[in-house]
Motif scaffolding. Structure first.
Motif, PDB file in Angstrom:
ATOM      1  N   ILE A 154       0.836  -1.202   0.000  1.00 59.85           N
ATOM      2  CA  ILE A 154       0.000   0.000   0.000  1.00 59.85           C
ATOM      3  C   ILE A 154       0.872   1.255   0.000  1.00 59.85           C
ATOM      4  O   ILE A 154       1.828   1.343   0.771  1.00 59.85           O
ATOM      5  N   THR A 155       0.536   2.200  -0.857  1.00 61.38           N
ATOM      6  CA  THR A 155       1.182   3.510  -0.800  1.00 61.38           C
ATOM      7  C   THR A 155       0.378   4.346   0.183  1.00 61.38           C
ATOM      8  O   THR A 155      -0.828   4.523   0.013  1.00 61.38           O
ATOM      9  N   GLU A 156       1.057   4.819   1.231  1.00 60.55           N
ATOM     10  CA  GLU A 156       0.326   5.434   2.344  1.00 60.55           C
ATOM     11  C   GLU A 156      -0.510   6.618   1.883  1.00 60.55           C
ATOM     12  O   GLU A 156      -1.656   6.777   2.278  1.00 60.55           O
ATOM     13  N   VAL A 157       0.087   7.484   1.039  1.00 61.27           N
ATOM     14  CA  VAL A 157      -0.655   8.643   0.542  1.00 61.27           C
ATOM     15  C   VAL A 157      -0.863   8.473  -0.963  1.00 61.27           C
ATOM     16  O   VAL A 157       0.094   8.300  -1.721  1.00 61.27           O
ATOM     17  N   ASP A 158      -2.113   8.517  -1.365  1.00 58.89           N
ATOM     18  CA  ASP A 158      -2.514   8.323  -2.762  1.00 58.89           C
ATOM     19  C   ASP A 158      -1.948   9.451  -3.625  1.00 58.89           C
ATOM     20  O   ASP A 158      -2.181  10.628  -3.355  1.00 58.89           O
ATOM     21  N   TYR A 159      -1.202   9.075  -4.674  1.00 55.54           N
ATOM     22  CA  TYR A 159      -0.521  10.097  -5.481  1.00 55.54           C
ATOM     23  C   TYR A 159      -1.496  10.992  -6.227  1.00 55.54           C
ATOM     24  O   TYR A 159      -1.152  12.119  -6.579  1.00 55.54           O
ATOM     25  N   ARG A 160      -2.696  10.488  -6.469  1.00 51.47           N
ATOM     26  CA  ARG A 160      -3.662  11.328  -7.194  1.00 51.47           C
ATOM     27  C   ARG A 160      -4.458  12.219  -6.243  1.00 51.47           C
ATOM     28  O   ARG A 160      -4.478  13.422  -6.386  1.00 51.47           O
ATOM     29  N   THR A 161      -5.105  11.604  -5.260  1.00 56.57           N
ATOM     30  CA  THR A 161      -6.048  12.359  -4.424  1.00 56.57           C
ATOM     31  C   THR A 161      -5.418  12.941  -3.159  1.00 56.57           C
ATOM     32  O   THR A 161      -6.005  13.822  -2.535  1.00 56.57           O
ATOM     33  N   GLY A 162      -4.263  12.408  -2.757  1.00 61.57           N
ATOM     34  CA  GLY A 162      -3.688  12.857  -1.490  1.00 61.57           C
ATOM     35  C   GLY A 162      -4.352  12.206  -0.284  1.00 61.57           C
ATOM     36  O   GLY A 162      -4.087  12.569   0.857  1.00 61.57           O
ATOM     37  N   ARG A 163      -5.227  11.211  -0.540  1.00 64.38           N
ATOM     38  CA  ARG A 163      -5.874  10.517   0.575  1.00 64.38           C
ATOM     39  C   ARG A 163      -4.848   9.651   1.304  1.00 64.38           C
ATOM     40  O   ARG A 163      -4.065   8.951   0.681  1.00 64.38           O
ATOM     41  N   LYS A 164      -4.895   9.708   2.630  1.00 58.88           N
ATOM     42  CA  LYS A 164      -3.914   8.996   3.451  1.00 58.88           C
ATOM     43  C   LYS A 164      -4.552   7.782   4.128  1.00 58.88           C
ATOM     44  O   LYS A 164      -5.619   7.897   4.727  1.00 58.88           O
ATOM     45  N   SER A 327      -5.727  18.072  -4.497  1.00 55.75           N
ATOM     46  CA  SER A 327      -6.098  17.810  -5.882  1.00 55.75           C
ATOM     47  C   SER A 327      -7.539  18.226  -6.125  1.00 55.75           C
ATOM     48  O   SER A 327      -8.389  18.099  -5.240  1.00 55.75           O
ATOM     49  N   PHE A 328      -7.761  18.720  -7.323  1.00 54.79           N
ATOM     50  CA  PHE A 328      -9.120  19.043  -7.755  1.00 54.79           C
ATOM     51  C   PHE A 328      -9.396  18.330  -9.064  1.00 54.79           C
ATOM     52  O   PHE A 328      -8.474  18.094  -9.855  1.00 54.79           O
ATOM     53  N   ARG A 329     -10.664  18.024  -9.284  1.00 56.29           N
ATOM     54  CA  ARG A 329     -11.063  17.405 -10.544  1.00 56.29           C
ATOM     55  C   ARG A 329     -11.749  18.409 -11.450  1.00 56.29           C
ATOM     56  O   ARG A 329     -12.516  19.254 -10.984  1.00 56.29           O
ATOM     57  N   HIS A 330     -11.463  18.295 -12.742  1.00 57.23           N
ATOM     58  CA  HIS A 330     -12.170  19.071 -13.760  1.00 57.23           C
ATOM     59  C   HIS A 330     -11.922  18.362 -15.087  1.00 57.23           C
ATOM     60  O   HIS A 330     -10.787  17.956 -15.355  1.00 57.23           O
ATOM     61  N   PRO A 331     -12.964  18.215 -15.938  1.00 52.32           N
ATOM     62  CA  PRO A 331     -12.767  17.500 -17.209  1.00 52.32           C
ATOM     63  C   PRO A 331     -11.670  18.125 -18.076  1.00 52.32           C
ATOM     64  O   PRO A 331     -11.045  17.429 -18.874  1.00 52.32           O
ATOM     65  N   GLU A 332     -11.433  19.419 -17.920  1.00 49.24           N
ATOM     66  CA  GLU A 332     -10.383  20.091 -18.702  1.00 49.24           C
ATOM     67  C   GLU A 332      -9.131  20.323 -17.854  1.00 49.24           C
ATOM     68  O   GLU A 332      -8.387  21.286 -18.082  1.00 49.24           O
ATOM     69  N   GLY A 333      -8.908  19.433 -16.900  1.00 50.77           N
ATOM     70  CA  GLY A 333      -7.779  19.589 -15.983  1.00 50.77           C
ATOM     71  C   GLY A 333      -6.438  19.818 -16.663  1.00 50.77           C
ATOM     72  O   GLY A 333      -5.647  20.659 -16.230  1.00 50.77           O
ATOM     73  N   TYR A 334      -6.202  19.089 -17.734  1.00 50.50           N
ATOM     74  CA  TYR A 334      -4.897  19.228 -18.402  1.00 50.50           C
ATOM     75  C   TYR A 334      -4.670  20.660 -18.882  1.00 50.50           C
ATOM     76  O   TYR A 334      -3.627  21.271 -18.621  1.00 50.50           O
ATOM     77  N   ALA A 335      -5.680  21.197 -19.580  1.00 46.65           N
ATOM     78  CA  ALA A 335      -5.560  22.560 -20.125  1.00 46.65           C
ATOM     79  C   ALA A 335      -5.460  23.594 -19.000  1.00 46.65           C
ATOM     80  O   ALA A 335      -4.705  24.573 -19.100  1.00 46.65           O
ATOM     81  N   ILE A 336      -6.194  23.360 -17.929  1.00 42.69           N
ATOM     82  CA  ILE A 336      -6.146  24.295 -16.789  1.00 42.69           C
ATOM     83  C   ILE A 336      -4.725  24.325 -16.207  1.00 42.69           C
ATOM     84  O   ILE A 336      -4.181  25.400 -15.916  1.00 42.69           O
ATOM     85  N   MET A 337      -4.134  23.148 -16.072  1.00 39.97           N
ATOM     86  CA  MET A 337      -2.764  23.108 -15.523  1.00 39.97           C
ATOM     87  C   MET A 337      -1.781  23.786 -16.473  1.00 39.97           C
ATOM     88  O   MET A 337      -0.879  24.502 -16.028  1.00 39.97           O
ATOM     89  N   GLY A 344       3.272  30.768 -14.380  1.00 42.28           N
ATOM     90  CA  GLY A 344       4.278  30.608 -13.323  1.00 42.28           C
ATOM     91  C   GLY A 344       3.838  29.831 -12.096  1.00 42.28           C
ATOM     92  O   GLY A 344       4.554  29.784 -11.106  1.00 42.28           O
ATOM     93  N   VAL A 345       2.648  29.222 -12.147  1.00 42.90           N
ATOM     94  CA  VAL A 345       2.225  28.381 -11.023  1.00 42.90           C
ATOM     95  C   VAL A 345       2.398  26.930 -11.446  1.00 42.90           C
ATOM     96  O   VAL A 345       1.703  26.444 -12.339  1.00 42.90           O
ATOM     97  N   ILE A 346       3.343  26.248 -10.802  1.00 38.79           N
ATOM     98  CA  ILE A 346       3.699  24.900 -11.251  1.00 38.79           C
ATOM     99  C   ILE A 346       3.067  23.841 -10.354  1.00 38.79           C
ATOM    100  O   ILE A 346       3.403  23.707  -9.181  1.00 38.79           O
ATOM    101  N   GLY A 347       2.126  23.104 -10.945  1.00 42.05           N
ATOM    102  CA  GLY A 347       1.599  21.897 -10.307  1.00 42.05           C
ATOM    103  C   GLY A 347       1.699  20.831 -11.371  1.00 42.05           C
ATOM    104  O   GLY A 347       2.496  20.946 -12.295  1.00 42.05           O
ATOM    105  N   ASP A 348       0.884  19.784 -11.283  1.00 37.57           N
ATOM    106  CA  ASP A 348       0.867  18.852 -12.409  1.00 37.57           C
ATOM    107  C   ASP A 348      -0.505  18.242 -12.600  1.00 37.57           C
ATOM    108  O   ASP A 348      -1.446  18.528 -11.855  1.00 37.57           O
ATOM    109  N   PHE A 349      -0.619  17.433 -13.632  1.00 32.36           N
ATOM    110  CA  PHE A 349      -1.884  16.838 -14.028  1.00 32.36           C
ATOM    111  C   PHE A 349      -1.739  15.332 -13.987  1.00 32.36           C
ATOM    112  O   PHE A 349      -0.727  14.788 -14.419  1.00 32.36           O
ATOM    113  N   ARG A 350      -2.747  14.658 -13.450  1.00 31.72           N
ATOM    114  CA  ARG A 350      -2.742  13.201 -13.465  1.00 31.72           C
ATOM    115  C   ARG A 350      -4.058  12.730 -14.072  1.00 31.72           C
ATOM    116  O   ARG A 350      -5.135  13.110 -13.616  1.00 31.72           O
TER     117      ARG A 350
END
Ligand SMILES: *Cc1c(COP(=O)(O)O)cnc(C)c1O
Length: 397
Positions: A154-164, A327-337, A344-350
């Protein structure tokens, strides 16, 4: 108490950038530049092969492991550095499965990082008949631990949602059912306090280039509980995990303790960068880090929810269930990121729809969070993401 304004000054943060991706690749500790240069010049350059003794290269995997041990609540000499996380997952899994015969089931969850699942699939195939990876939803892990399970991975913290996950509860249940546990700490080590020994974890592993800031390609770590160290047989029985590498025996004999999980020549330059980062980590109070991390993630969640109604929170609100990312969900997440990155705000998309932001108290300020919220709000209010340029997927998202 740790002074986080002071630790921030120890990192190279590019002018004008708000960096919220330290959960993927940590920034450069300023001191790493000189530390690596010194290792190159004075050790590799001047000592050449004698550096293995003179500069202590040979002992670095365990010495550095001991510094990481403090951050993850591990016993002395139970953490070895080397290789990449995928390889450390494989090693832990192979040892645990062998120790828990005749059981053949690896239990994991669908929130795990694919490489962990792939490594388990590959190993099960190699082991053959009856070996099986069982994948359940993250919320179902506890109930899915039955007496057919050989090992939980088990990965303790989920890489997508951040759920622990609740490490103590899952470990206790696994042991009650006769299963061993492997904890992947990729999004835990340096993100929050971890108590491996207290939880009774059997094996753990993690990487150093995310929250621990060792730079791209930095070595992974593996933890073997002291009670298992003399029993755990290394599946990857390389010479550096041999009891006497320089005896050049024809037959493998594992080193004592967790050192047997070393495989080949350690990455000395990368370890030098990690040591510069650990000079900072040595000073950090992990409870203070957790408090600050929750402040930062709360601040971001509140700000985004107040200004961006079309984004859906994917991260648990409950502090006990949250890692150090949002993490937030949005159907256009890739374009938003992409729009965020262009400003200049660096996050990422999964994939398929998650925009992800890491919060790293050592160098993330309240002002960073506020600025990121303002820019995200501007992008959403004016649909600035909605141009073709932001919709073409790059190789790394
Ligand atoms: C980042 C990450 C990896 C990456 O593995 P490498 O072998 O270092 O590329 C593996 N597992 C998890 C859970 C991760 O978050």
């Amino acid at each position: 108490m740790t002074d986080f304004a002071q630790t921030r000054a120890l990192f190279h943060l590019p002018e004008g950038m708000v960096y919220l991706d330290g959960n993927s690749l940590g920034p450069l500790p300023k001191a790493a530049v000189e530390r690596v240069a010194r290792t190159v010049r004075d050790e590799w350059g001047d000592m050449l092969i004698t550096g293995w003794n003179k500069a202590g290269w040979m002992d670095k995997p365990m010495n550095v492991g001991n510094r990481i041990a403090r951050l993850i609540g591990a016993e002395k000499d139970s953490v070895a550095m080397g290789d990449t996380l995928s390889i450390k997952v494989y090693q832990a899994l192979a040892s645990a499965l062998e120790m828990n015969r005749p059981r053949k089931v690896v239990l994991s969850d669908s929130g795990n990082f694919p490489s962990d699942l792939y490594m388990a699939q590959g190993l099960c195939k190699t082991l053959g008949e009856g070996y099986e990876l069982r994948v359940v939803a993250p919320e179902e892990v506890l109930d899915a631990i039955d007496d057919t399970v050989a090992v939980t991975m088990i990965t303790e913290v989920d890489y997508r949602t951040g759920r622990k996950h609740d490490m103590a509860a899952i470990t206790a249940r696994a042991h009650a059912k006769g299963a061993l546990t492997i904890w992947d700490l990729a999004h835990s080590a340096g993100a929050l306090p971890v108590e491996l020994a207290k939880a009774g974890a059997d094996f753990a592993c993690g990487c150093s280039y995310k929250y621990l800031n060792s730079g791209p390609g930095g070595p992974a770590f593996i933890y073997v509980a002291p009670r298992h160290q003399e029993r755990a047989r290394p599946a990857l029985s390389g010479w550096q995990g041999h009891d006497a590498p320089f005896a050049f025996d024809l037959d493998y004999r594992p080193a004592r303790g967790a050192e047997r999980m070393r495989v080949g020549t350690p990455p000395i330059l990368q370890l030098a960068a990690l040591e510069a980062s650990l000079d900072i980590w040595d000073q950090v109070d992990m409870a203070a880090l957790r408090t600050r991390s929750l402040q930062l993630t709360d601040l971001f969640i509140t700000g985004v929810e107040a200004t961006c109604p079309s984004l859906t929170l994917a991260t648990p609100r409950d502090h006990a269930l949250r890692g150090s990312q949002v993490s937030f969900r949005h159907p256009e997440g890739y374009a938003i990121m992409q729009a965020l990155i262009s400003k200049g705000v660096i996050g990422d998309f999964r994939a398929p729809d998650i925009i992800r932001f890491g919060f790293t108290p050592l160098y993330t300020s309240d002002a960073d969070v506020t600025k990121a919220v303002d820019i995200l709000a501007e992008i959403m209010a004016n649909s600035l993401w909605d141009i073709p340029e932001f919709k073409t997927r790059k190789k790394v998202t």
